[in-house]
Enzyme design. Sequence first.
Site, PDB file in Angstrom:
ATOM      1  N   SER A  18       0.805  -1.228   0.000  1.00 58.26           N
ATOM      2  CA  SER A  18       0.000   0.000   0.000  1.00 58.26           C
ATOM      3  C   SER A  18       0.832   1.270   0.000  1.00 58.26           C
ATOM      4  O   SER A  18       0.361   2.316   0.441  1.00 58.26           O
ATOM      5  CB  SER A  18      -0.935   0.031   1.212  1.00 58.26           C
ATOM      6  OG  SER A  18      -2.050  -0.745   0.968  1.00 58.26           O
ATOM      7  N   TYR A  74      -5.529   5.722  -2.262  1.00 55.80           N
ATOM      8  CA  TYR A  74      -6.774   5.489  -1.534  1.00 55.80           C
ATOM      9  C   TYR A  74      -7.684   6.715  -1.397  1.00 55.80           C
ATOM     10  O   TYR A  74      -8.656   6.674  -0.666  1.00 55.80           O
ATOM     11  CB  TYR A  74      -6.458   4.921  -0.144  1.00 55.80           C
ATOM     12  CG  TYR A  74      -5.874   3.533  -0.234  1.00 55.80           C
ATOM     13  CD1 TYR A  74      -6.575   2.499  -0.827  1.00 55.80           C
ATOM     14  CD2 TYR A  74      -4.591   3.265   0.241  1.00 55.80           C
ATOM     15  CE1 TYR A  74      -6.026   1.230  -0.938  1.00 55.80           C
ATOM     16  CE2 TYR A  74      -4.045   2.002   0.140  1.00 55.80           C
ATOM     17  CZ  TYR A  74      -4.768   0.991  -0.450  1.00 55.80           C
ATOM     18  OH  TYR A  74      -4.221  -0.257  -0.562  1.00 55.80           O
TER      19      TYR A  74
END
Length: 339
Positions: free
Chosen positions: A174, A245
């Site tokens: 991530s 995100y």
Amino acid sequence: MKKRILLLAGGQSGEHEVSLMSARSVLAALPRELFEVTPLVVSRQGRWLPPADTARALEAGVAENGGESLLKRAVSVQGYDLVFPLLHGPNGEDGTVQGLLTLAGVPYVGSGVLGSAVSMDKVMTKQVLASAGLPQVEYRLATRRQWREGPEAVRDLAMELGLPLFVKPANLGSSVGISKVRSESELDPALNLAFSLDRRVILEAMTPGRPRELEVGILGNDAPIASPVGELRFEADFYDYATKYTAGQASMQIPAPLPPEISERVREYALRAFRALDCAGLARVDFFYVESSGKLYLNEVNTMPGFTTTSMYPKLWEAAGLSYAELVTRLIELGLEER
């Protein structure tokens, strides 16, 4: 008879919420006439939650502490035909849960211990892919002990690559802990951040020019196939956590507008990487493409990519004519195959 599926979600990584979103999508898509699905959420503290807490966590998007330890719940997985470990990052995608399930003798979706562990560690991935002759950017490895005992030597490693460069924890996903270092004054803070998250850090040369970011999905076990190639587009300096995100910060184009020979080379390289790393079931393989030179650089291999209905991996297969429900059904079939 319906197959009994245990769907693991949540976990201790920075992608906890992404995993829960993926789990909701999978739960909604799996055909009820074929599968009896039981979700089980792992909290951020590594506790396996009971059904009531799991339901609340899936609804709220976060798992609170409580529940039972991994070892106490391990015995319960043997009551299922297959486990879908929809977990990302450390203690989920790195071979740890896969080892538990292997010891329990329960089939599961995705790569085994070796493929999961090697693909999770960026340095090990690069070493294996180099042996397979796949093109990558230049890099160096540094350890936390080296940084504590001889910081100047670590700085010298970085300067061998030149600026700008990237500093990355070796075992996180991530884009967590990744820094782009543009000047020498930014190097120490970037190293301190990365070493606070991992004992192994990778220093990575900047890809020349502004490369395009390409992704391809792999599906299968010993006879894998590759999806069409997709492209990520964004305005940020690099694909960091916020860009990844935050809604509207990035878009995807499938198929990517590429010369046919480049698309075919991406697919070929992705399949070679999948086999070299001993992956199984699924993977998303990411590349940098320098349009001016026509060069490709393999960036990373993700053995359990994000799996919401709008994530890149399912979208790549949708472009190939495989619906989301068909894709998750196929993954379960692959997990049940003898390996």
